[in-house]
Structure formats: structure tokens, C-alpha cells
Scaffold this motif. Structure first.
Motif, mmCIF file in Angstrom:
data_model
loop_
_atom_site.group_PDB
_atom_site.id
_atom_site.type_symbol
_atom_site.label_atom_id
_atom_site.label_comp_id
_atom_site.label_asym_id
_atom_site.label_seq_id
_atom_site.Cartn_x
_atom_site.Cartn_y
_atom_site.Cartn_z
ATOM 1 N N UNK A 155 5.090 0.768 -0.739
ATOM 2 C CA UNK A 155 5.744 1.057 -2.005
ATOM 3 C C UNK A 155 5.808 2.572 -2.172
ATOM 4 N N UNK A 156 6.980 3.072 -2.527
ATOM 5 C CA UNK A 156 7.139 4.513 -2.677
ATOM 6 C C UNK A 156 6.185 5.108 -3.687
ATOM 7 N N UNK A 157 5.942 4.396 -4.791
ATOM 8 C CA UNK A 157 5.040 4.903 -5.830
ATOM 9 C C UNK A 157 3.622 5.070 -5.295
ATOM 10 N N UNK A 158 3.193 4.159 -4.427
ATOM 11 C CA UNK A 158 1.845 4.244 -3.861
ATOM 12 C C UNK A 158 1.737 5.383 -2.856
ATOM 13 N N UNK A 159 2.782 5.601 -2.076
ATOM 14 C CA UNK A 159 2.791 6.736 -1.155
ATOM 15 C C UNK A 159 2.736 8.038 -1.944
ATOM 16 N N UNK A 192 7.766 8.529 2.105
ATOM 17 C CA UNK A 192 7.090 8.286 3.386
ATOM 18 C C UNK A 192 7.356 9.425 4.365
ATOM 19 N N UNK A 193 8.608 9.819 4.502
ATOM 20 C CA UNK A 193 8.932 10.855 5.490
ATOM 21 C C UNK A 193 8.331 12.199 5.090
ATOM 22 N N UNK A 194 8.226 12.445 3.792
ATOM 23 C CA UNK A 194 7.600 13.687 3.343
ATOM 24 C C UNK A 194 6.100 13.664 3.617
ATOM 25 N N UNK A 195 5.437 12.571 3.268
ATOM 26 C CA UNK A 195 3.989 12.475 3.459
ATOM 27 C C UNK A 195 3.603 12.520 4.923
ATOM 28 N N UNK A 254 -0.542 10.423 -0.607
ATOM 29 C CA UNK A 254 0.149 10.895 0.590
ATOM 30 C C UNK A 254 -0.785 11.148 1.770
ATOM 31 N N UNK A 255 -2.016 11.576 1.500
ATOM 32 C CA UNK A 255 -2.948 11.849 2.594
ATOM 33 C C UNK A 255 -3.325 10.564 3.333
ATOM 34 N N UNK A 256 -3.443 9.475 2.594
ATOM 35 C CA UNK A 256 -3.766 8.190 3.224
ATOM 36 C C UNK A 256 -2.573 7.695 4.030
ATOM 37 N N UNK A 257 -1.383 7.866 3.478
ATOM 38 C CA UNK A 257 -0.178 7.505 4.231
ATOM 39 C C UNK A 257 -0.127 8.271 5.549
ATOM 40 N N UNK A 258 -0.448 9.557 5.488
ATOM 41 C CA UNK A 258 -0.432 10.383 6.695
ATOM 42 C C UNK A 258 -1.479 9.901 7.697
ATOM 43 N N UNK A 259 -2.643 9.465 7.200
ATOM 44 C CA UNK A 259 -3.690 8.970 8.091
ATOM 45 C C UNK A 259 -3.248 7.701 8.817
ATOM 46 N N UNK A 260 -2.537 6.818 8.110
ATOM 47 C CA UNK A 260 -2.020 5.597 8.732
ATOM 48 C C UNK A 260 -1.046 5.959 9.856
ATOM 49 N N UNK A 261 -0.151 6.868 9.565
ATOM 50 C CA UNK A 261 0.833 7.284 10.567
ATOM 51 C C UNK A 261 0.149 7.961 11.749
ATOM 52 N N UNK A 307 0.816 -1.206 0.000
ATOM 53 C CA UNK A 307 0.000 0.000 0.000
ATOM 54 C C UNK A 307 0.851 1.257 0.000
ATOM 55 N N UNK A 308 0.217 2.393 0.314
ATOM 56 C CA UNK A 308 -1.205 2.533 0.610
ATOM 57 C C UNK A 308 -2.049 2.567 -0.658
#
Length: 223
Positions: free
Chosen positions: A64-68, A114-117, A72-79, A39-40
Motif C-alpha cells: 500500500x502506498x500509504x504504508x510505504x 515504492x520507487x522513491x523509497x 520507507x526505510x523498511x520498504x528499502x530493507x525488503x528490496x 505492508x510494509x
């Protein structure tokens, strides 16, 4: 043809050969790690997050970096929900097929996304799960040299071929034990069933008194 029955045999064979990898946690401790690869995903990951939040379960995601980059908003929600984050390469290329420079670049690029998102420090994400679980001793040596931590698995229900949530849950229940690292997928392959799988699986494991922990907690328990 299902290869699901072969994964426990692979785990038992490979774990003693490659002890630098995290294959499972402490078998004396009733803890397990629920992990999700690929994901995400813009639809499947939010559905999964609802189930994890419903049961107050902490999980670990190998992205996967391409998915992030796409979500990015979903990645941030997971974190924000408190889950642990790891790397799965930028676009799911097999690590042993990459040159040394290409391997390092796919990890760095994924780390950057990931770190940016998630607004994390550049070196905050250090856990790596190789795509398809494929690695060589040289791969592991490079990961160690670059200060990454290789993470594998002990329960692989082969959810990416979509045998159905009930079948996936049955396979997990047949294999799970103290310290298990369960690998599921919330990406394009297998992700359509992941929320339903989690909805069925989590209460059954809680009823067996398992406690869900992050991959980082398993590392800490090992050290």
C-alpha cells in the motif's frame, strides 16, 4: 464463519475466465510463490524479514502506498534483501469502486512511493494485486492498457481474521501444490501472526522439496 474453504473453489472458477491474470505457476514445476499484502508495517515486516532471511527464501510483497510513505526505510530493507515488489493500491480502496482516473492515480501514487523509497526506476514496479482480490473485466482491460500485470492467488488461508498461525499453516498445507501462489498479510490485519506463520510454514514446505520463487519468476515461466 470462515470462508477459507471457498477460496479454492473461487480459484478454479475464475482462473479460466480471466487468463490475463497470474493465478498460479507451472503445475509441473515444484515451485511456489510466497506473497504478502498490505505492508510494509513498522513492526511486523521486520519480524517477517528475519524469518525469510533465516531460510534464504525469496518472497513477493504487494504494498500500500500509504504504508510505504510511513515506513520507507523498511520498504528499502525488503528490496535490499532481494524480494519482489508489487502494487496493492495506495490505501486499499476496492478497484471496481474507483473511477478510471482514480484507479490510475492510486497505482501511480503507490509506484512513486515504492520507487522513491527503494531508489528504483519509475516503471520498475508493474505487478498489481487488487485489494480484496476484487476486479472487473473493465479493471483488467485498464491494467493491460496501462501496461500493468495483474496478480491473483491460488492459496488463501484467511490469515487476516487471525485464526492463529497453526491454523493458517494447516490450511496452506491442505491446499498447496506445484505452482501455488500463497497470499499472507504483513499489515495491520493479520500481520501480528505473520512471522510465526512463516517460521512454522517455511521449513515444512522445504521438507516437501518446494522451491520458493518470486512472482516475476512465475511470469517468466508462463511466457
Amino acid at each position: 464463519m470462515s470462508f477459507a474453504p471457498a477460496y479454492p473453489l473461487l480459484h478454479r472458477a475464475l482462473k479460466p475466465l480471466f487468463p490475463s491474470c497470474l493465478w498460479s505457476g507451472n503445475d509441473a514445476d515444484r515451485t511456489i510463490a510466497l506473497t504478502f499484502d498490505d505492508g510494509p508495517h513498522p513492526r511486523y515486516t521486520p519480524q517477517l524479514l528475519e524469518q525469510l532471511e533465516r531460510y534464504s527464501v525469496t518472497a513477493s510483497f504487494f504494498w500500500l502506498g500509504a504504508c510505504v510513505h510511513r515506513s520507507p526505510a523498511i520498504a528499502r530493507a525488503v528490496h535490499t534483501q532481494g524480494h519482489w515488489l508489487g502494487l496493492h493500491g495506495y490505501d486499499h480502496q476496492s478497484f471496481p469502486l474507483l473511477s478510471e482516473s482514480a484507479l490510475r492515480q492510486t497505482l501511480i501514487d503507490t509506484q512513486v512511493e515504492i520507487t522513491r523509497a527503494c531508489q528504483l526506476p519509475p516503471t520498475a514496479v508493474r505487478d498489481v494485486r487488487p485489494p480484496n482480490g476484487l476486479f472487473t473485466p473493465h479493471t483488467l482491460a485498464l491494467l493491460q492498457q496501462w501496461e500493468y500485470r495483474p496478480v491473483m492467488w491460488s492459496v488463501v488461508p484467511e490469515d487476516w481474521v487471525r485464526p492463529g498461525a497453526t491454523t493458517v499453516v494447516q490450511r496452506i498445507l491442505q491446499q498447496v501444490k506445484n505452482g501455488s501462489i500463497i497470499v499472507l498479510h504483513d499489515g495491520y490485519h493479520g500481520g501480528a501472526d505473520v512471522a510465526e506463520t512463516a517460521a512454522q510454514l517455511i521449513p515444512l514446505l522445504l521438507a516437501q522439496n518446494y522451491r520458493f520463487v518470486s512472482i516475476n519468476q512465475l511470469w517468466q515461466g508462463r511466457s
